[in-house]
Structure formats: structure tokens, C-alpha cells
Enzyme design. Structure first.
Site, short mmCIF file in Angstrom:
data_model
loop_
_atom_site.label_atom_id
_atom_site.label_comp_id
_atom_site.label_asym_id
_atom_site.label_seq_id
_atom_site.Cartn_x
_atom_site.Cartn_y
_atom_site.Cartn_z
N ASP A 115 28.15 -15.69 5.32
CA ASP A 115 28.34 -17.07 4.84
C ASP A 115 28.14 -18.09 5.94
OD1 ASP A 115 28.70 -16.73 2.21
OD2 ASP A 115 30.60 -15.84 2.60
N THR A 116 27.54 -18.99 5.86
CA THR A 116 26.79 -19.72 6.88
C THR A 116 26.48 -21.15 6.44
OG1 THR A 116 25.76 -17.68 7.60
CG2 THR A 116 24.59 -19.69 8.13
N ILE A 117 26.34 -22.10 7.39
CA ILE A 117 25.83 -23.44 7.07
C ILE A 117 24.56 -23.70 7.84
CG2 ILE A 117 28.13 -24.34 6.53
CD1 ILE A 117 26.36 -25.79 9.52
N SER B 268 27.60 -20.20 11.95
CA SER B 268 28.13 -19.25 10.98
C SER B 268 29.34 -18.50 11.50
CB SER B 268 27.03 -18.22 10.63
OG SER B 268 27.53 -17.19 9.82
#
Length: 511
Positions: free
Chosen positions: A332-334, A351
Site C-alpha cells: 500500500d503506497t502513495i 510507502s
């Protein structure tokens, strides 16, 4: 222009640009906000990678991935009966590299002080922020794993319940850490009382981390040359190993030998992308590792010999198991991007890996640690086997496209392991079929991973039936796959076009 996956991050970065800040300034302001408002996706206890394209210079790659503790070996873990590196294991926590990278990036290319850039994030942490719809959905989906750590649950599950959309969430200790970093730089995180507290907490969980590991983490980030490959006359740039950008380039190079134009049926395109993905990821899992342990790998896997061999293994009519190019079997990461008034562009990804990372939160510092070490192997001799001060294989990959006409496009696709496959599919939609940036993001997504072809629920039923007939094991997933952002610079007019994936809460805004 700035494009991020959260509206508050986009607005923070846009305000910096309006004040005359550059792309690096805006990116740092935005990512700091996302570490507060997207705590399940990113944080200061995670890692980051950056591609930076100055207006009049070569693209630079920044590796902000942290290292394993000096005491971490397969033998040491075996002595404490560790047989796997699960998400919540303290041994899945490497020394966070994000703050080292942020501060190096700011030192070399920033223009405004960190105290100004972090101000919006500090305000959201201390005064609270309204939980958005997508964030509330993700909190609810991960409530049970959060309950496994009392300290994380106390912050993210107030009253033992996940916050709902519109609820206000506060993280005052995180605000303190951001103030500390803004005032002292990376030393405020990797040295002094904060580092000592984090070390004590991890050791209390049974970790092999030492205060020396944190001290060395201050200078862990380093500038590197990007890697690249061409796709139908365009240049695609990525960060090199230990990131999986190499896998994205392999997929594109394999696909270049097939027609993926607008007249090709959707089932054919998905099948070809799935087969190329399986081959590239098989090599990723077997070979990609810390760059100090994978010398020469990029040139080898992007060579015509390897790509031609892999491409020839694809049967357009049926799904096949992947093999390495040399044929032996192995079991899950931006994201955000910015272009400033001068034309400098940055592609930035940060992340904590799994949702809420390791879920291990230090109650004295408020730092939520990532789980990136879960990517390590425990098999001695494997390139990605855990080892002292070693970087694990990474899934987070910022991208940069240089068009055949000289235009530049920072872009990225979030979604854990999906990112390499997602980048290839996204670029193919733009280059092969002429879709605009937003339309290419909104297409139904598919991902061939771990023996299954995952498809979003928006995929047409007849396409799924045809793919199943070709031998794919179809799994219709509940919810969206990843997210994306992109900004394209028109080389003739200088006009910027941006897009932000509707699967997230973000926005692309310019001035």
C-alpha cells in the site's frame, strides 16, 4: 501542476507552487501531508524512491530504501525460530529510509525551508484531519490486523472502532516528529532521543535493530543513475534495482513485439499483458535484489537475447507457466508528481508496504514502522536473502516517460506488487491506443500474479469467459486495484495535462 492521491496533499503542494516553491518543495509538502492523512499507505517510518528531471539536466534517481539491521542474517533469525517474514513480524522492519531521502532531496534541490513545507502536515497531525471516504474504507478493512498492536489500535481505532468518513483523526506525536525533522533534518529522526526510543521499542519486540543501525540510516539514501528502455520510440525511465522498475521495462520490451492497437480485442490485450507480466515477475522474484548484489542484472535482462527468448514463449491462444530465460524452474503506497513553473519535474513514491505497514507503532515517538523487510527471502544464496545492511527488493517505482517528440511525463501506478504490470498497461493504453491520461487510468484493471489472473469487477463478463477459456484462473476482486497519477508536458506549448485516478481520493490541480 501537482497530482496526488489525496486532496489535502494536492492542496498543500499547490499552495507551495503558488508561493514560488519548486517541484521538490511541493512534493515534500504533499508527501508529508499524506504521511498524516493516509497513514495506512505511507509514513515517515517507510521508504521512498524518486525520479527528478531538472529542466536543463539529466534525470536523476534517488534510492530512499532502508537497510536491514547489521545483525540480520538467516542464521540469526533461525536461532530465534523465525521461518518466515510475515507483515507483522518485527524482523520485517528495516531501518526506514524515507526521511534520509527527503532530506537529501531537499538539500540538493529544495528552495523553501522544511519548517514551511511541513507546516500543513504538522497542522493536520496536531489539530486533526477529516477522514476521507477511501481512507475510511481501508481503515475498516484492516481493523482486525490493527488490533494486533495495542499502540497502533489506540491511534487508528479510537474507541476500538475504525473512523468513519468525516470523523476527525489526530496524531500529535507524529506532528512532533515532523517538527523535529523540519528543525534538525535527518539527524532529528536517526539520532538522539527519537532514535533511541525507536530502537528500544523494536528491541522490546525481539528485533535485531541497534542504535548504530539508525545512526547509519541518516545517510542511507543515495543518488543513482536511472535505468531505461524504449517502447515504440518513447523512452521509459525507472529507478534501478532494488526496485522492480526493471520488471516494468521487461514487460514493455516483451509487449513491443505484439500489436496492441485500438483494433485488438480486449481479451487479446489482457492475455498478452498477463503472459508478459508472468515472465517478468518470475525473473523479478528470482533475481532482483540490492544493487550491490545484482551487478549487471539490468543489462542482462533487457538484452535482445533475453527479451527475444521470453517473447517467443508467449502463446497468443493459451496461458503458459513462466520460466526463467535460462530455462531452469524456480519455485500500500502513495504516489505523486509535480511540474513547477520552470519545467522541473518530479516523480515521487513513498510507502510502508502492507496496509499500515507492520502495524507496529512506537508509543513514545508515534512512528508507525513499515514492513518492507517482508520482501526478503530466508534462503541462503538467493540474491534477495536477508543480510546485514542489505536492501530488500522493492515494489514501489516512480516512472518517467520521455515522448518521441521530446515531451516529458512523470507518472506512477500504486498498488503493491501490481505496479510494474500497471505501469506497462497504462503506458500501452496511451501509446498504443492514444487514450488521454485520465481515460487510460479509468480502464478496468487486471493483474496476473501468483497463478491467478485478478480482474476488477468492471471487467466485461464475456472477456473473463474468453480468458478462462485460454487457461487463466480468473479471480474477480472486491474493490479497486491501485491508483495512478500523471502530468504530461507539451514540449511545443509548455501546457501541462494532469490526471488523478478516481480509485483514490486525490486530484490533479494546476495554476
Amino acid at each position: 501542476m501537482i497530482a496526488t492521491s489525496h486532496a489535502l496533499a494536492t492542496s498543500a503542494g499547490l499552495a507551495v507552487l503558488a508561493e514560488g516553491g519548486n517541484a521538490v518543495d511541493a512534493a515534500l509538502a504533499a508527501v508529508a501531508v499524506q504521511c498524516v492523512v493516509d497513514p495506512h499507505m505511507t509514513g515517515i517510518g517507510g521508504d521512498c524512491f524518486v525520479l527528478y528531471a531538472p529542466k536543463d539536466g539529466p534525470v536523476r534517481a534517488l534510492n530512499g530504501s532502508g537497510r536491514a539491521p547489521a545483525a540480520a542474517t538467516p542464521e540469526a533469525l533461525a536461532q530465534v525460530c523465525v521461518t518466515g517474514l510475515e507483515q507483522t513480524s518485527v524482523h520485517a522492519i528495516t531501518i526506514p529510509g524515507a526521511i534520509s531521502a527527503w532530506c537529501l532531496l531537499h538539500r540538493d534541490h529544495g528552495s523553501l525551508p522544511l519548517t514551511r513545507l511541513f507546516a500543513p502536515a504538522i497542522r493536520h497531525a496536531e489539530e486533526g484531519f477529516p477522514v476521507s471516504a477511501r481512507v475510511a474504507r481501508d481503515f475498516a478493512a484492516n481493523a482486525e490486523v490493527l488490533r494486533g498492536d495495542a499502540h497502533a489500535a489506540a491511534v487508528f481505532l479510537p474507541g476500538d472502532e475504525p473512523p468513519r468518513a468525516g470523523d476527525v483523526l489526530r496524531q500529535p506525536l507524529l506532528g512532533e516528529r515532523l517538527r523535529e525533522i523540519a528543525e534538525k533534518g535527518a539527524a532529528g529522526f536517526y539520532n538522539g532521543e527519537t532514535a533511541e526510543r525507536m530502537t528500544r521499542h523494536l528491541q522490546g519486540l525481539g528485533g535485531l535493530h541497534s542504535i548504530e543501525d539508525f545512526h547509519e540510516g541518516e545517510t542511507a539514501a543515495r543518488w543513482e543513475d536511472p535505468i531505461s528502455a524504449r517502447y515504440r520510440g518513447h523512452e521509459v525511465l525507472e529507478c534501478g534495482p532494488n526496485g522492480q522498475g526493471l520488471a516494468a521495462l521487461m514487460i514493455l520490451r516483451i509487449l513491443e513485439g505484439f500489436d496492441l492497437g485500438p483494433d485488438v480485442p480486449l481479451a487479446d490485450r489482457i492475455h498478452l499483458q498477463a503472459e508478459a507480466t508472468k515472465l517478468a515477475y518470475h525473473h523479478r522474484d528470482a533475481l532482483i535484489a540490492d544493487p550491490d548484489h545484482s551487478v549487471g542484472l539490468v543489462d542482462l535482462l533487457l538484452s535482445d537475447e533475453v527479451i527475444d527468448t521470453l517473447r517467443a514463449r508467449i502463446d497468443p491462444a493459451r496461458a503458459l507457466p513462466p520460466v526463467l530465460w535460462s530455462e531452469p524452474e524456480h519455485k500500500d503506497t502513495i504516489y505523486l508528481c509535480v511540474v513547477d513553473a520552470e519545467g522541473n519535474a518530479i516523480s515521487f513514491i513513498n510507502s510502508i508496504f502492507h496496509a499500515f505497514g507492520s502495524t507496529r507503532l512506537d508509543p513514545e515517538t508515534g512512528v508507525l514502522f513499515h514492513s518492507r523487510g517482508a520482501s526478503f527471502r530466508l534462503e541462503p544464496g538467493h540474491p534477495n536473502c536477508i543480510g546485514p545492511r542489505k536492501r530488500p527488493m522493492h515494489t514501489i517505482i516512480p516512472g518517467m516517460l520521455r515522448d518521441a517528440d521530446g515531451g516529458l511525463m512523470p507518472f506512477g501506478v500504486m498498488g503493491g506488487h501490481y505496479q510494474s504490470a500497471g505501469q506497462a498497461a497504462y503506458l500501452s493504453a496511451i501509446i498504443d491506443r492514444g487514450l488521454d491520461l485520465q481515460a487510460a487510468m479509468e480502464e478496468p484493471r487486471s493483474f496476473a500474479f501468483d497463478g491467478v489472473l485478478q480482474v476488477e469487477a468492471t471487467m466485461p463478463a464475456e472477456v473473463c469467459e474468453e480468458l478462462a477459456r485460454r487457461g487463466h484462473k480468473i479471480s474477480v476482486i472486491d474493490g479497486p486495484t491501485g491508483g495512478a497519477q500523471a502530468i504530461r508536458i507539451n514540449p511545443e506549448t509548455g501546457v501541462l495535462t494532469g490526471a488523478s485516478d478516481s480509485r483514490k481520493d486525490g486530484a490533479a490541480l494546476g495554476l
